[in-house]
Design a protein around this motif. Structure first.
Motif, PDB file in Angstrom:
ATOM      1  N   SER A   1       6.752  -0.761  -0.580  1.00 15.77           N
ATOM      2  CA  SER A   1       6.434   0.647  -0.391  1.00 15.77           C
ATOM      3  C   SER A   1       6.862   1.250   0.941  1.00 15.77           C
ATOM      4  CB  SER A   1       4.928   0.852  -0.575  1.00 15.77           C
ATOM      5  OG  SER A   1       4.210  -0.036   0.249  1.00 15.77           O
TER       6      SER A   1
ATOM      7  N   TYR B   1       6.442  -3.512   3.777  1.00 13.35           N
ATOM      8  CA  TYR B   1       5.051  -3.486   3.348  1.00 13.35           C
ATOM      9  C   TYR B   1       5.022  -3.451   1.825  1.00 13.35           C
ATOM     10  CZ  TYR B   1       4.003  -2.453   8.189  1.00 13.35           C
ATOM     11  OH  TYR B   1       3.901  -2.529   9.554  1.00 13.35           O
TER      12      TYR B   1
ATOM     13  N   THR C   1       2.780  -3.408  -2.040  1.00 14.38           N
ATOM     14  CA  THR C   1       1.594  -2.977  -2.773  1.00 14.38           C
ATOM     15  C   THR C   1       1.588  -3.688  -4.119  1.00 14.38           C
ATOM     16  OG1 THR C   1       1.701  -0.794  -1.739  1.00 14.38           O
ATOM     17  CG2 THR C   1       0.373  -0.983  -3.737  1.00 14.38           C
TER      18      THR C   1
ATOM     19  N   GLU D   1      -4.588  -0.526  -6.755  1.00 16.10           N
ATOM     20  CA  GLU D   1      -3.483  -0.834  -5.857  1.00 16.10           C
ATOM     21  C   GLU D   1      -4.044  -1.580  -4.659  1.00 16.10           C
ATOM     22  OE1 GLU D   1      -1.087   2.541  -4.853  1.00 16.10           O
ATOM     23  OE2 GLU D   1      -0.598   2.946  -6.955  1.00 16.10           O
TER      24      GLU D   1
ATOM     25  N   ASP E   1      -2.956  -3.395  -0.960  1.00 22.35           N
ATOM     26  CA  ASP E   1      -1.953  -3.655   0.073  1.00 22.35           C
ATOM     27  C   ASP E   1      -1.771  -5.154   0.224  1.00 22.35           C
ATOM     28  OD1 ASP E   1      -1.560  -0.968   0.617  1.00 22.35           O
ATOM     29  OD2 ASP E   1      -3.102  -0.922   2.171  1.00 22.35           O
ATOM     30  N   SER E   2      -0.542  -5.574   0.493  1.00 17.83           N
ATOM     31  CA  SER E   2      -0.248  -6.994   0.563  1.00 17.83           C
ATOM     32  C   SER E   2       0.916  -7.246   1.506  1.00 17.83           C
ATOM     33  CB  SER E   2       0.124  -7.496  -0.840  1.00 17.83           C
ATOM     34  OG  SER E   2       0.602  -8.817  -0.805  1.00 17.83           O
TER      35      SER E   2
END
Length: 135
Positions: free
Chosen positions: A20, A28, A30, A41, A43-44
């Motif tokens: 993303s 980054y 998602t 969703e 974040d990862s």
């Protein structure tokens, strides 16, 4: 593998992974997941998101702005038949995946994930899936 087992046990499916954002040299990610209550969703780290996408066999997407910021230019998407026969975007010329078993290909895919070579990991995943489907 543990997270996949966890998700399977609790009825969580992975719909897609989105790369993303790209800022200060860092990507980054998602995770887009679904359970009985709906779509979530999360974040990862990108490396974790891609590793999970490979294990869950879900698509990986990004935005043109992310590619542009990272300096990536996509001219032509390789065809899976080219990858399976050693063509565009695959191993060096003459490299033959047919000589490997599915288990060996899965080991190669896991090694590629560990080395964060996600392009190769996704190519190997596609070849494994085609082989398992009998194509």
């Amino acid at each position: 593998d543990l997270f996949k087992n966890f998700a399977d046990t609790f009825g969580i499916t992975f719909r897609e992974v989105i790369i993303s954002k790209f800022a200060q040299g860092i990507f980054y990610g998602t995770l887009v997941c679904e359970d009985a209550s709906g779509i979530k969703e999360i974040d990862s780290r990108t490396s974790d998101a891609i590793a999970l996408a490979v294990r869950f066999n879900c698509p990986i997407f990004t935005y043109e702005a992310v590619l542009a910021a990272a300096g990536v230019s996509i001219e032509e998407e390789p065809d899976i038949d080219d990858l399976a026969t050693g063509g565009i975007g695959s191993q060096p010329e003459g490299y033959d995946y047919d000589k490997f078993t599915v288990e060996e290909l899965e080991e190669m895919m896991n090694e590629a994930i560990e080395k964060e070579d996600y392009e190769r990991a996704s190519q190997l995943r596609d070849i494994i899936n085609r082989r398992k489907a009998g194509k």
